[in-house]
Motif scaffolding. Structure first.
Motif, PDB file in Angstrom:
ATOM      1  N   LEU A  16       0.838  -1.194   0.000  1.00 22.98           N
ATOM      2  CA  LEU A  16       0.000   0.000   0.000  1.00 22.98           C
ATOM      3  C   LEU A  16       0.874   1.245   0.000  1.00 22.98           C
ATOM      4  O   LEU A  16       1.800   1.362   0.810  1.00 22.98           O
ATOM      5  CB  LEU A  16      -0.900   0.024   1.242  1.00 22.98           C
ATOM      6  CG  LEU A  16      -1.702  -1.242   1.568  1.00 22.98           C
ATOM      7  CD1 LEU A  16      -2.535  -1.006   2.815  1.00 22.98           C
ATOM      8  CD2 LEU A  16      -2.578  -1.641   0.394  1.00 22.98           C
ATOM      9  N   ALA A  17       0.576   2.185  -0.902  1.00 22.22           N
ATOM     10  CA  ALA A  17       1.263   3.470  -0.857  1.00 22.22           C
ATOM     11  C   ALA A  17       0.926   4.186   0.447  1.00 22.22           C
ATOM     12  O   ALA A  17      -0.084   3.911   1.092  1.00 22.22           O
ATOM     13  CB  ALA A  17       0.862   4.318  -2.056  1.00 22.22           C
ATOM     14  N   ASP A  18       1.777   5.124   0.799  1.00 19.77           N
ATOM     15  CA  ASP A  18       1.648   5.770   2.103  1.00 19.77           C
ATOM     16  C   ASP A  18       0.353   6.563   2.275  1.00 19.77           C
ATOM     17  O   ASP A  18      -0.090   6.794   3.402  1.00 19.77           O
ATOM     18  CB  ASP A  18       2.833   6.712   2.342  1.00 19.77           C
ATOM     19  CG  ASP A  18       4.141   5.959   2.524  1.00 19.77           C
ATOM     20  OD1 ASP A  18       4.080   4.754   2.839  1.00 19.77           O
ATOM     21  OD2 ASP A  18       5.206   6.571   2.327  1.00 19.77           O
ATOM     22  N   ASP A  19      -0.238   7.001   1.156  1.00 23.00           N
ATOM     23  CA  ASP A  19      -1.393   7.898   1.278  1.00 23.00           C
ATOM     24  C   ASP A  19      -2.694   7.269   0.792  1.00 23.00           C
ATOM     25  O   ASP A  19      -3.650   7.981   0.470  1.00 23.00           O
ATOM     26  CB  ASP A  19      -1.133   9.198   0.513  1.00 23.00           C
ATOM     27  CG  ASP A  19      -0.848   8.974  -0.958  1.00 23.00           C
ATOM     28  OD1 ASP A  19      -0.631   7.804  -1.358  1.00 23.00           O
ATOM     29  OD2 ASP A  19      -0.828   9.961  -1.727  1.00 23.00           O
ATOM     30  N   VAL A  20      -2.768   5.951   0.737  1.00 25.73           N
ATOM     31  CA  VAL A  20      -4.025   5.329   0.318  1.00 25.73           C
ATOM     32  C   VAL A  20      -5.101   5.564   1.383  1.00 25.73           C
ATOM     33  O   VAL A  20      -4.798   5.760   2.557  1.00 25.73           O
ATOM     34  CB  VAL A  20      -3.871   3.812   0.049  1.00 25.73           C
ATOM     35  CG1 VAL A  20      -2.874   3.552  -1.066  1.00 25.73           C
ATOM     36  CG2 VAL A  20      -3.510   3.067   1.315  1.00 25.73           C
ATOM     37  N   VAL A  21      -6.362   5.512   0.920  1.00 17.84           N
ATOM     38  CA  VAL A  21      -7.506   5.634   1.812  1.00 17.84           C
ATOM     39  C   VAL A  21      -8.362   4.386   1.633  1.00 17.84           C
ATOM     40  O   VAL A  21      -8.816   4.093   0.519  1.00 17.84           O
ATOM     41  CB  VAL A  21      -8.340   6.894   1.509  1.00 17.84           C
ATOM     42  CG1 VAL A  21      -9.571   6.952   2.412  1.00 17.84           C
ATOM     43  CG2 VAL A  21      -7.488   8.145   1.683  1.00 17.84           C
ATOM     44  N   ILE A  22      -8.569   3.654   2.712  1.00 17.60           N
ATOM     45  CA  ILE A  22      -9.345   2.418   2.657  1.00 17.60           C
ATOM     46  C   ILE A  22     -10.486   2.532   3.655  1.00 17.60           C
ATOM     47  O   ILE A  22     -10.273   2.622   4.851  1.00 17.60           O
ATOM     48  CB  ILE A  22      -8.457   1.196   2.956  1.00 17.60           C
ATOM     49  CG1 ILE A  22      -7.329   1.118   1.914  1.00 17.60           C
ATOM     50  CG2 ILE A  22      -9.286  -0.080   2.951  1.00 17.60           C
ATOM     51  CD1 ILE A  22      -6.365  -0.019   2.124  1.00 17.60           C
ATOM     52  N   GLY A  23     -11.704   2.525   3.129  1.00  9.79           N
ATOM     53  CA  GLY A  23     -12.878   2.775   3.947  1.00  9.79           C
ATOM     54  C   GLY A  23     -13.392   1.545   4.665  1.00  9.79           C
ATOM     55  O   GLY A  23     -12.779   0.463   4.637  1.00  9.79           O
ATOM     56  N   PRO A  24     -14.554   1.672   5.306  1.00  9.09           N
ATOM     57  CA  PRO A  24     -15.092   0.596   6.140  1.00  9.09           C
ATOM     58  C   PRO A  24     -15.357  -0.685   5.365  1.00  9.09           C
ATOM     59  O   PRO A  24     -15.818  -0.665   4.227  1.00  9.09           O
ATOM     60  CB  PRO A  24     -16.407   1.189   6.662  1.00  9.09           C
ATOM     61  CG  PRO A  24     -16.255   2.658   6.524  1.00  9.09           C
ATOM     62  CD  PRO A  24     -15.399   2.877   5.334  1.00  9.09           C
ATOM     63  N   TYR A  25     -15.037  -1.796   6.003  1.00  9.90           N
ATOM     64  CA  TYR A  25     -15.399  -3.142   5.543  1.00  9.90           C
ATOM     65  C   TYR A  25     -14.799  -3.513   4.183  1.00  9.90           C
ATOM     66  O   TYR A  25     -15.323  -4.381   3.496  1.00  9.90           O
ATOM     67  CB  TYR A  25     -16.929  -3.310   5.517  1.00  9.90           C
ATOM     68  CG  TYR A  25     -17.544  -3.058   6.862  1.00  9.90           C
ATOM     69  CD1 TYR A  25     -17.436  -3.986   7.893  1.00  9.90           C
ATOM     70  CD2 TYR A  25     -18.208  -1.860   7.123  1.00  9.90           C
ATOM     71  CE1 TYR A  25     -17.977  -3.747   9.151  1.00  9.90           C
ATOM     72  CE2 TYR A  25     -18.761  -1.606   8.366  1.00  9.90           C
ATOM     73  CZ  TYR A  25     -18.636  -2.555   9.387  1.00  9.90           C
ATOM     74  OH  TYR A  25     -19.176  -2.297  10.620  1.00  9.90           O
ATOM     75  N   CYS A  26     -13.709  -2.899   3.819  1.00  8.75           N
ATOM     76  CA  CYS A  26     -12.988  -3.319   2.619  1.00  8.75           C
ATOM     77  C   CYS A  26     -12.105  -4.519   2.937  1.00  8.75           C
ATOM     78  O   CYS A  26     -11.712  -4.749   4.089  1.00  8.75           O
ATOM     79  CB  CYS A  26     -12.126  -2.178   2.084  1.00  8.75           C
ATOM     80  SG  CYS A  26     -13.063  -0.772   1.441  1.00  8.75           S
TER      81      CYS A  26
END
Length: 267
Positions: A16-26
């Motif tokens: 994962l890149a440092d600035d990824v955004v991963i939301g709920p329940y992914c």
């Protein structure tokens, strides 16, 4: 730093890149690679050996990278390679390649995949492609740059869609579509050129005029074969890049079938 919701599951090995955004329940699998600025909104599943390029955004309930829908697939370590700045909307499905199909499903850059679209195994999709809601690509389809697929259209295995072509809503595409072509119908037929797309992309009047002349020479004559007429049109309109693109698409591969117009229909 990466912004990962506490309910998300990230398997060991995921990059994962440092600035990824991963939301709920992914759920992100252990062979997944997410580039800079990638965002998974919520309830997104990214599986298999899947690479997602920088700036791409994936919306809820998309299923990306799961096993191909091909009974010949035997678990080979194949790839789904998604480019940068793509918008992948709700319920989209994309499958990786298969060993007998080259091993890679590839998505270009700056594409929009609207809700419930499907990209099958071993497809090759170019840049700036738009797939409207519920449009689907079977396996091994080639989609060149700037193609638009209307809602609920379906493209058969191994078909090619030429650059800047447009597929009408509900069309079933069984044969190759020439660059700049417009096709319609439940069994798609060629219905002239994508003139609106040409104007929107700032093709000159001279280029459009030449392309219309070449189209008429290829599709409204009954002299010789399609390939022969395309070769003659290329010579007659030498110097026009769009004509070169369209005619080469017809002549450069053998044993291909093409969507053609009904008798009397012109550009």
């Amino acid at each position: 730093m990466a912004n990962i919701h506490q309910t998300a599951i990230i398997e060991d090995g995921a990059e994962l890149a440092d600035d990824v955004v991963i939301g709920p329940y992914c759920h992100v699998g252990g062979k997944v690679r997410l580039g800079a600025g990638v965002e998974l909104k919520s309830h997104v599943v990214v599986a298999g050996r899947t690479h997602v390029g920088s700036g791409s955004v994936i919306y809820p309930f998309a299923s990306i990278g799961h096993r191909p829908q091909d009974l010949k697939y035997a678990g080979e370590d194949t790839l789904l390679d998604i480019g940068s700045n793509n918008q992948i909307r709700e319920h989209v499905t994309m499958n990786p390649g298969t060993a007998h199909g080259g091993g890679v499903t590839k998505i270009g850059n700056n594409c929009l995949f609207m809700a419930s679209t499907h990209v099958g195994h071993d497809c090759q999709v170019g840049d700036f492609v738009i797939m409207a809601n519920n449009s689907v690509l079977a396996g091994h389809v080639e989609v060149e740059d700037h193609v638009i697929l209307g809602g609920t259209s379906a493209v058969k295995q191994w078909v090619r869609l030429g650059a800047h072509s447009i597929i009408g809503g509900l069309a079933g595409v069984e044969f190759d579509v020439i660059p700049f072509g417009s096709v319609i119908g439940d069994r798609a037929r060629l219905h002239g050129l994508n003139l609106i797309g040409l104007k929107r992309r700032n093709f000159s009047r001279e280029e459009i005029h030449a392309l219309r002349g070449a189209y008429k020479a290829v599709f409204t004559s009954d002299e010789g074969t399609l390939r022969e007429r395309a070769s003659k049109a290329r010579e007659a309109f030498a110097g026009f890049a769009s004509v070169e693109t369209m005619t080469r698409f017809i002549t450069d591969r053998e044993n291909r079938r093409f969507c053609v117009p009904r008798v009397g229909e012109e550009a």
